[in-house]
Write a protein that holds these residues in place. Structure first.
Motif, PDB file in Angstrom:
ATOM      1  N   ASP A 100      -5.827  -9.886   4.280  1.00  0.00           N
ATOM      2  CA  ASP A 100      -5.391  -9.224   4.543  1.00  0.00           C
ATOM      3  C   ASP A 100      -3.557  -9.309   4.122  1.00  0.00           C
ATOM      4  OD1 ASP A 100      -7.233  -8.257   6.120  1.00  0.00           O
ATOM      5  OD2 ASP A 100      -6.620  -9.658   7.933  1.00  0.00           O
ATOM      6  N   ARG A 101      -3.413 -10.187   3.690  1.00  0.00           N
ATOM      7  CA  ARG A 101      -2.010 -10.486   3.529  1.00  0.00           C
ATOM      8  C   ARG A 101      -1.436 -10.281   2.254  1.00  0.00           C
ATOM      9  NH1 ARG A 101      -1.306 -16.183   3.368  1.00  0.00           N
ATOM     10  NH2 ARG A 101      -1.330 -16.647   5.983  1.00  0.00           N
ATOM     11  N   ILE A 102      -2.855  -9.970   1.370  1.00  0.00           N
ATOM     12  CA  ILE A 102      -2.603  -9.376   0.126  1.00  0.00           C
ATOM     13  C   ILE A 102      -2.109  -7.666   0.122  1.00  0.00           C
ATOM     14  CG2 ILE A 102      -3.238  -9.221  -2.203  1.00  0.00           C
ATOM     15  CD1 ILE A 102      -4.701 -11.443  -1.966  1.00  0.00           C
ATOM     16  N   LYS A 103      -3.195  -6.799   1.163  1.00  0.00           N
ATOM     17  CA  LYS A 103      -2.828  -5.774   1.158  1.00  0.00           C
ATOM     18  C   LYS A 103      -1.223  -5.786   1.892  1.00  0.00           C
ATOM     19  CE  LYS A 103      -8.153  -4.475   2.429  1.00  0.00           C
ATOM     20  NZ  LYS A 103      -8.827  -4.943   3.340  1.00  0.00           N
ATOM     21  N   ALA A 104      -1.459  -6.206   2.673  1.00  0.00           N
ATOM     22  CA  ALA A 104       0.184  -5.971   3.027  1.00  0.00           C
ATOM     23  C   ALA A 104       1.749  -6.216   2.286  1.00  0.00           C
ATOM     24  CB  ALA A 104       0.633  -7.053   4.490  1.00  0.00           C
ATOM     25  N   TYR A 105       1.144  -7.450   0.712  1.00  0.00           N
ATOM     26  CA  TYR A 105       2.504  -7.222   0.150  1.00  0.00           C
ATOM     27  C   TYR A 105       2.229  -5.668  -0.644  1.00  0.00           C
ATOM     28  CZ  TYR A 105       3.445 -12.083   1.695  1.00  0.00           C
ATOM     29  OH  TYR A 105       3.310 -12.564   2.487  1.00  0.00           O
ATOM     30  N   ARG A 106       0.967  -5.687  -1.151  1.00  0.00           N
ATOM     31  CA  ARG A 106       0.275  -4.712  -1.807  1.00  0.00           C
ATOM     32  C   ARG A 106       1.483  -3.182  -1.361  1.00  0.00           C
ATOM     33  NH1 ARG A 106      -5.453  -5.223  -4.322  1.00  0.00           N
ATOM     34  NH2 ARG A 106      -5.088  -7.305  -5.795  1.00  0.00           N
ATOM     35  N   VAL A 107       1.261  -3.034   0.246  1.00  0.00           N
ATOM     36  CA  VAL A 107       1.500  -1.505   0.653  1.00  0.00           C
ATOM     37  C   VAL A 107       3.239  -2.395   0.483  1.00  0.00           C
ATOM     38  CG1 VAL A 107       1.776  -0.845   3.131  1.00  0.00           C
ATOM     39  CG2 VAL A 107      -0.385  -1.430   1.723  1.00  0.00           C
TER      40      VAL A 107
ATOM     41  N   LEU B  54       5.048  -3.785  -1.348  1.00  0.00           N
ATOM     42  CA  LEU B  54       5.023  -3.007  -3.701  1.00  0.00           C
ATOM     43  C   LEU B  54       5.500  -1.944  -3.280  1.00  0.00           C
ATOM     44  CD1 LEU B  54       6.333  -4.715  -5.615  1.00  0.00           C
ATOM     45  CD2 LEU B  54       4.155  -4.688  -6.477  1.00  0.00           C
ATOM     46  N   LEU B  55       4.622  -0.915  -3.103  1.00  0.00           N
ATOM     47  CA  LEU B  55       4.428   0.113  -2.926  1.00  0.00           C
ATOM     48  C   LEU B  55       5.516   0.710  -2.923  1.00  0.00           C
ATOM     49  CD1 LEU B  55       2.961   2.332  -4.404  1.00  0.00           C
ATOM     50  CD2 LEU B  55       1.332   2.273  -2.466  1.00  0.00           C
ATOM     51  N   ALA B  56       5.883   0.699  -2.025  1.00  0.00           N
ATOM     52  CA  ALA B  56       6.762   1.434  -0.909  1.00  0.00           C
ATOM     53  C   ALA B  56       8.035   1.107  -1.228  1.00  0.00           C
ATOM     54  CB  ALA B  56       7.091   0.579   1.061  1.00  0.00           C
ATOM     55  N   ILE B  57       8.373  -0.485  -1.833  1.00  0.00           N
ATOM     56  CA  ILE B  57       9.940  -0.906  -2.734  1.00  0.00           C
ATOM     57  C   ILE B  57       9.645  -0.022  -3.919  1.00  0.00           C
ATOM     58  CG2 ILE B  57      10.766  -2.421  -4.325  1.00  0.00           C
ATOM     59  CD1 ILE B  57       9.830  -4.214  -2.126  1.00  0.00           C
TER      60      ILE B  57
ATOM     61  N   TRP C 124      -2.744  -3.701  11.942  1.00  0.00           N
ATOM     62  CA  TRP C 124      -3.106  -2.453  11.457  1.00  0.00           C
ATOM     63  C   TRP C 124      -3.729  -2.727  10.261  1.00  0.00           C
ATOM     64  CZ3 TRP C 124      -0.762  -0.548   7.211  1.00  0.00           C
ATOM     65  CH2 TRP C 124       0.326  -1.433   6.504  1.00  0.00           C
ATOM     66  N   LEU C 125      -3.717  -3.861   9.102  1.00  0.00           N
ATOM     67  CA  LEU C 125      -4.969  -3.341   8.187  1.00  0.00           C
ATOM     68  C   LEU C 125      -6.448  -3.775   8.181  1.00  0.00           C
ATOM     69  CD1 LEU C 125      -2.160  -4.172   5.405  1.00  0.00           C
ATOM     70  CD2 LEU C 125      -3.146  -2.454   5.559  1.00  0.00           C
ATOM     71  N   ARG C 126      -6.681  -4.752   9.485  1.00  0.00           N
ATOM     72  CA  ARG C 126      -7.840  -5.332   9.681  1.00  0.00           C
ATOM     73  C   ARG C 126      -8.824  -4.749  10.328  1.00  0.00           C
ATOM     74  NH1 ARG C 126      -6.927 -10.944  12.673  1.00  0.00           N
ATOM     75  NH2 ARG C 126      -5.917 -12.196  10.509  1.00  0.00           N
ATOM     76  N   LYS C 127      -9.890  -5.127  10.076  1.00  0.00           N
ATOM     77  CA  LYS C 127     -11.309  -4.184   9.811  1.00  0.00           C
ATOM     78  C   LYS C 127     -11.940  -4.718  11.290  1.00  0.00           C
ATOM     79  CE  LYS C 127     -12.600  -1.412   5.814  1.00  0.00           C
ATOM     80  NZ  LYS C 127     -12.850  -1.390   4.858  1.00  0.00           N
ATOM     81  N   GLU C 128     -11.499  -6.033  11.560  1.00  0.00           N
ATOM     82  CA  GLU C 128     -11.952  -7.642  12.392  1.00  0.00           C
ATOM     83  C   GLU C 128     -10.571  -7.168  13.831  1.00  0.00           C
ATOM     84  OE1 GLU C 128     -10.530  -8.637   9.468  1.00  0.00           O
ATOM     85  OE2 GLU C 128     -12.494  -8.108   8.821  1.00  0.00           O
ATOM     86  N   PRO C 129     -11.969  -7.377  14.863  1.00  0.00           N
ATOM     87  CA  PRO C 129     -11.111  -7.439  15.887  1.00  0.00           C
ATOM     88  C   PRO C 129      -9.474  -8.269  15.737  1.00  0.00           C
ATOM     89  CG  PRO C 129     -12.953  -8.707  16.198  1.00  0.00           C
ATOM     90  CD  PRO C 129     -13.183  -8.055  14.815  1.00  0.00           C
TER      91      PRO C 129
END
Length: 119
Positions: free
Chosen positions: A17-24, A26-29, A2-7
């Motif tokens: 993408d993995r870094i973005k997911a970890y940041r999201v 961490l923000l939620a926590i 769901w964070l990807r722009k590519e198909p």
């Protein structure tokens, strides 16, 4: 995905993408901790500084329960005027059992408390 722009199935920028997911995550926590711990503690600072603690006297419904990592967090359930209340125990007298009469001095927002046995 769901964070990807590519198909789907594209292997480009998977590290990003993995870094973005970890940041999201961490923000939620951080937001969750802020809501549950920090905001109530800030509300209790004024009460603590003025020494205006809440005091309840009641009967122990459930003894001190150790929970969390390594049993660090302790809580107790006390019946006050027919209602059950859960307090986060900071300090408690020894040998408090179910049915004992106790005095609970606590901060109202965090429910951090000192539990003393009433003789």
């Amino acid at each position: 995905m769901w964070l990807r722009k590519e198909p789907f199935g594209s292997n480009k920028n998977t590290k990003n993408d993995r870094i973005k997911a970890y940041r999201v995550l961490l923000l939620a926590i951080v937001i969750f901790d802020l809501w549950l711990i920090i905001i109530p503690a800030i509300k209790d600072i004024h009460i603590h500084n003025n020494g205006e603690y809440e005091v309840d006297k009641g009967t122990v419904y459930r003894e001190i329960i150790r929970k969390g990592a390594f049993g660090i967090h302790r809580s107790i359930i006390v019946t006050v005027d027919g209602k059950e209340y859960r307090y986060q125990v900071i300090y408690a007298d020894k040998n408090i059992k179910k049915g004992d009469e106790v005095q609970v001095t606590y901060l109202p927002h965090t429910t951090w408390s000192v539990v003393e046995k009433v003789e």
